[in-house]
Design a protein around this motif. Structure first.
Motif, PDB file in Angstrom:
ATOM      1  N   LEU A 285       0.875  -1.175   0.000  1.00  0.00           N
ATOM      2  CA  LEU A 285       0.000   0.000   0.000  1.00  0.00           C
ATOM      3  C   LEU A 285       0.909   1.220   0.000  1.00  0.00           C
ATOM      4  O   LEU A 285       1.747   1.378   0.894  1.00  0.00           O
ATOM      5  CB  LEU A 285      -0.913   0.017   1.232  1.00  0.00           C
ATOM      6  N   LYS A 364     -13.221  -6.830   2.615  1.00  0.00           N
ATOM      7  CA  LYS A 364     -12.963  -6.619   1.193  1.00  0.00           C
ATOM      8  C   LYS A 364     -14.259  -6.485   0.413  1.00  0.00           C
ATOM      9  O   LYS A 364     -14.365  -5.691  -0.519  1.00  0.00           O
ATOM     10  CB  LYS A 364     -12.123  -7.770   0.627  1.00  0.00           C
ATOM     11  N   LYS A 369      -9.675  -1.643   2.303  1.00  0.00           N
ATOM     12  CA  LYS A 369      -8.339  -2.201   2.124  1.00  0.00           C
ATOM     13  C   LYS A 369      -8.029  -3.143   3.293  1.00  0.00           C
ATOM     14  O   LYS A 369      -8.462  -2.924   4.426  1.00  0.00           O
ATOM     15  CB  LYS A 369      -7.287  -1.098   2.065  1.00  0.00           C
ATOM     16  N   SER A 385      -4.998 -10.884   1.188  1.00  0.00           N
ATOM     17  CA  SER A 385      -4.854  -9.518   1.681  1.00  0.00           C
ATOM     18  C   SER A 385      -4.230  -8.627   0.611  1.00  0.00           C
ATOM     19  O   SER A 385      -3.500  -9.091  -0.268  1.00  0.00           O
ATOM     20  CB  SER A 385      -3.971  -9.498   2.933  1.00  0.00           C
ATOM     21  N   ASP A 386      -4.494  -7.325   0.725  1.00  0.00           N
ATOM     22  CA  ASP A 386      -3.832  -6.363  -0.167  1.00  0.00           C
ATOM     23  C   ASP A 386      -2.347  -6.277   0.161  1.00  0.00           C
ATOM     24  O   ASP A 386      -1.516  -6.048  -0.720  1.00  0.00           O
ATOM     25  CB  ASP A 386      -4.479  -4.983  -0.026  1.00  0.00           C
TER      26      ASP A 386
END
Length: 609
Positions: A285, A364, A369, A385-386
């Motif tokens: 991120l 999500k 996020k 997961s991001d």
């Protein structure tokens, strides 16, 4: 919970499968079984209780064969018993299964109407009957598995054999972990990495809705629709010795003493002292995205939830962002408020915790996020997961978490610092100072471990207590909760953790001369108030065990026992004071003679909701 191991190759399957099951004992189980191809047909051996009971059966009635599957079961549907142990057989099909089949009652009724007879109380047996029914129709093992699994609702990891196709093993997953190990002229499948590490480090992680057909020399991956898939092995850097006791009496004690090294590995390469910044390699991120987040949800279960509570203090102090902490099993049922500007942080040692995974999908699905903190590379939660912050603690075998918990705390400090730097609430100099303290942390933990003998002496005095109370204020309150949980988990003594200021709102009624009260007393702004709480306990004849980084006359005058630990910045004190919580629980459990590494009714990785 539960363990699956499968093997196909040139060696005898039985010893390999049993070895793998032994390495999965930490997951928790109440029965075990194995199936191998032996002289053209499948032989099954099952036993209630520990693997030693299964091994006794195999000594009395040995099996041979170069293809086999095995299982350790933790009862969900049906009581713990030999008849409910896996593997289960129907017609030509034999299956082992982790997970829960939600529509098994409807399927069982339909199959009974069609003449199927069931021999167990389990939902797993349904799968064998469904595959057998489809196999009789189509005559192809892999096609029959696909057709059967399309009828199933719920979560599963399955491995299967077919008596008519003795050169194949088929496995598939949906919502429950399954890993393929690729060897030379042999292949493996298991529900966790340690089961296969002594044979191969080349691992392939199955995704939900994927299936694999094994032969000794080939792995064919497909979707449940039959579409072919290309999967690339990943080399696992753990060594088999990392999962051995290394001379310690129990895995739990070994893992308590591994914490300095584990924390050093969590920190490695992530602190940029010269720049006063934090580097998180897999966060994925960018700074602009992190800066735009106006709320953080932390979602976790059990010990990881306690880490999340500490994370709330850290993120709100260092990043000045509002944080909510949810028990994962409750998160999605309260219809949480999640927007594109909400960051949800999932914490899970295994990365496979079913409730936490469901929370991830809830967040999500609402457009938020998601970042995860976990120990197992390429686990389901990490993959979905991001971004991810790996703790790099190495395998944790003891069911009661120790090094996984404290490395989660370290990861949360790193995350809060990163978020604070991005949001401009933590300046370069303050981040540098915190980074310097983090670098000292492994040595501080080594100093804390030097108090082991003193803690054991206290444990001898209170091993027969029927109840304990743990008290802490501020960021020590979650550590009080964790200390109480550790004692409950492995010694079976009832214990409660409370905010120290809340004691007079109820728990004070429990205090008498028989109640040990563990008080966390860091030298910070809450010190005087906590000492006041200690005085309240002593006034009612309670036994006070003070755990502190400042031993002075005021503490000694108000405590029956004082255990002193090294001082460190307040943000890191929860990590240091976790050590005596773990050691106290460990020594009491050992003195009581309980099964420290595999406490009753508990499983290491809870992969069903």
């Amino acid at each position: 919970m539960c363990g699956i191991v499968g093997y196909i190759g040139a060696q005898q399957a039985s010893p390999i499968v049993l070895e793998g099951l032994r390495r999965l004992e930490y997951r928790g189980y109440d029965s075990a079984g194995i199936a191998t191809f032996d002289d053209g047909h499948i032989e099954i051996r099952r036993a209630e209780g520990k693997l030693s009971n299964l091994e006794q059966q195999l000594r009395e009635r040995p099996v041979t064969g170069r293809l086999g599957i095995g299982h350790t079961r933790w009862a969900t549907h049906g009581r713990p018993s030999e008849i409910n142990a896996h593997p289960h057989k129907a017609g030509d099909i034999v299956v082992v299964h982790n997970g829960i089949i939600e529509n098994y009652l409807d399927l069982r009724e339909r199959l009974r109407d069609q003449g199927h007879v069931f021999s167990s109380e389990t939902d797993t047996e349904i799968i064998a009957h469904l595959v057998d029914e489809h196999y009789r129709d189509c005559g192809d093992f892999a096609s029959a598995v696909r057709a059967a699994l399309k009828e199933v609702r719920g979560a599963y990891a399955v491995a299967m054999l077919c008596e008519q196709e003795p050169d194949k093993l088929v496995a598939a997953k949906l919502g429950s972990p399954l890993v393929v190990g690729q060897g030379q002229g042999e292949n493996f499948v298991a529900s966790d990495i340690p089961a296969m590490l002594s044979h191969t480090r080349e691992m392939i992680f199955l995704e939900d809705g994927e299936m694999v057909v094994f032969t000794p020399d080939e792995l064919k991956f497909t979707t449940l629709e039959g579409a072919p898939l290309e999967k690339t092995p990943r080399t696992i850097t753990w060594t088999p010795l990392m999962a051995e006791k290394g001379g310690y009496r129990h895995f739990m004690l070994k893992e308590i003493y591994e914490q300095p090294r584990a924390m050093a590995d969590t920190l490695a390469g992530r602190i940029r002292e010269e720049a006063g910044d934090i580097y998180l390699e897999d966060l994925n991120l960018d700074d602009e995205t992190l800066r735009s987040m106006d709320k953080v949800n932390i979602v976790a279960c059990g010990t990881s939830w306690h880490a999340g509570l500490v994370g709330k203090f850290l993120a709100e102090k260092l990043a000045r962002v509002p944080v909510e902490v949810d028990i994962a099993s409750e998160f999605r049922y309260r219809d949480p408020i999640v927007t594109p500007r909400t960051l949800t942080v999932l914490i899970s040692q295994s990365g496979e915790t079913a409730d936490t995974l469901a929370g991830l999908r809830e967040a999500k699905g609402k457009g938020g996020k998601v970042v995860s903190i976990c120990n197992v590379v390429d686990s389901s939660i990490a993959r979905e997961s991001d971004g991810v912050i790996y703790t790099h603690a190495g395998p944790e075998i003891g069911v009661a978490s120790t090094k996984a918990f404290t490395t989660q705390l370290v990861a949360l400090v790193l995350f809060a610092c990163k978020l604070g730097r991005v949001r401009g609430t933590l300046d370069e100099n303050e981040c540098r100072l915190l980074g310097e303290e983090l670098v000292k942390l492994p040595r501080k933990i080594e100093e804390a471990l030097e108090q082991d003998a003193a803690i054991e002496e206290v444990a001898k005095l209170y091993m027969n207590a029927s109840d304990f109370l743990y008290l802490g204020r501020g960021n020590q309150y979650p550590i009080a909760l964790e200390g109480a949980l550790k004692l409950k988990e492995i010694s079976y003594i009832h214990a409660e953790g409370y905010p120290a200021g809340e004691m007079k709102h109820g728990p004070i009624a429990l205090i008498d001369e028989h109640l040990p009260v563990v008080v966390l007393l860091p030298n910070n702004e809450t010190r005087e108030k906590v000492i006041s709480n200690m005085q309240e306990v002593r006034a009612r004849a309670g036994q006070v065990i003070a755990i502190t980084d400042l031993d002075d006359s005021l503490v000694r005058d108000n405590a029956d026992h004082v255990l002193t630990f090294p001082g460190i910045r307040d943000e890191l004190m929860p990590v240091v004071l976790s050590v005596p919580m773990q050691l106290l629980a460990y020594h009491i459990a050992v003195l009581k003679g309980t099964d420290v590494d595999q406490p009753r009714n508990l499983a290491k990785s809870v992969t069903v909701e």
